[in-house]
Enzyme design. Sequence first.
Site, PDB file in Angstrom:
ATOM      1  CE  LYS A   1      -4.775 -10.246  19.369  1.00 40.24           C
ATOM      2  NZ  LYS A   1      -3.592  -9.479  18.971  1.00 40.24           N
ATOM      3  CB  SER A  33      -9.345  -7.475  20.175  1.00 41.48           C
ATOM      4  OG  SER A  33     -10.702  -7.619  19.796  1.00 41.48           O
ATOM      5  CE1 TYR A  89      -7.756 -12.037  17.576  1.00 41.39           C
ATOM      6  CE2 TYR A  89     -10.010 -11.481  18.153  1.00 41.39           C
ATOM      7  CZ  TYR A  89      -8.753 -11.089  17.769  1.00 41.39           C
ATOM      8  OH  TYR A  89      -8.475  -9.765  17.595  1.00 41.39           O
TER       9      TYR A  89
END
Length: 337
Positions: free
Chosen positions: A153, A125, A149
């Site tokens: 990643k 992302s 989050y």
Amino acid sequence: MAVILLTGGAGYVGSHACVALAAAGHSPVLFDDFSNAREDVPDRLARLTGAPVPCYRGDVRDPAALGRVLAAQNPDAVMHFAALKAVGESMDRPLDYMAVNIAGLVTLLGAMEAAGLRRLVYSSSATVYGVPDVTPTPESAPRRAVNPYGFTKIKGEEILEQLAASDPRWAVGVLRYFNPAGAHESAMIGEDPSGRPNNLVPLIARVAAGQLRRLEVFGDDYSTPDGTGVRDYIHVMDLAEGHRLSVERLLAGAPGHVLNLGTGRGHSVLEVLAAYGRAVGRELPYRVVPRRPGDVPVYCADPARAEAELGFRARRDLDEICRSSWAWVRGQAARRA
Ligand code: UD1
């Protein structure tokens, strides 16, 4: 023509990648726990692609379940979509994010290695850039975690780098998505978040469908042309094409790549709202509220490397994103009525 296993294949991006792969003559196989996907997605995909799409129910943290699908289907490559992806939720439940996004990845890699399979396309992302110093942002920009989050990643990317460095037989495509939106033109698949959506386009869709009174615009005092946040919205079918090109490159023997998938063009919140209004045929209501903590003014991809390495270029514009989203949302409402 290859057999491609899609973890999280019944979800939003996975289901569209499934269609793009089938259209190019590949054989997609789904693996999903259906925690954020509807049970009827595999049937819809079968109707859409004109062929049955094998689907295995399982969790990416379960090595036995992964071993079963790898043994039964003997795929040539894996696309790994199965993950948690809500920033706010990741701050409330960081360990769940680490378990699914990091331990799940490591479990998948172990199962692949045991099966002698070492080609992977990884859903990363733009969030790995944190608050970017430069926009449009190139892949060389530093990675910074600004929430759990994003942390997961970045760790995923690092794990894959270490693995590829330790064994050159691994070929990994890391794809950093900007803001995926829209739906397949058939309106048979689309974004279908369980619960209240977090992202802009599905929220505007709820306003258009009358399920939300108006859009709350998070701040109009950013240093952008109209003061609202600017993002690089990429049509989910363009994103799906990027995945197909990535896996085909790996299957052709390329060593791996790290690429932004975006359009290189930013749109403000008010521009997206106006475009959705055009798709619906009326202006949609909004009011400006304070900024959302953690938001950045502008996020936009430098898409040059993806074009140079894969020949990838996003072809669909914001109006097409909004039209396809609205067709999907209206179709869903009609089916439920
Ligand atoms: C968010 C995440 C990002 C994640 C991405 C994909 C945050 C801070 N960032 O990105 O890490 O990778 O989703 O899931 O959560 N907006 C409104 N009103 C709303 C909703 C959004 O004005 O009700 C604005 C936002 O301020 C932003 C734009 O719309 O300017 C897009 O927001 P969103 O769809 O949440 O995506 P990101 O913030 O880019």
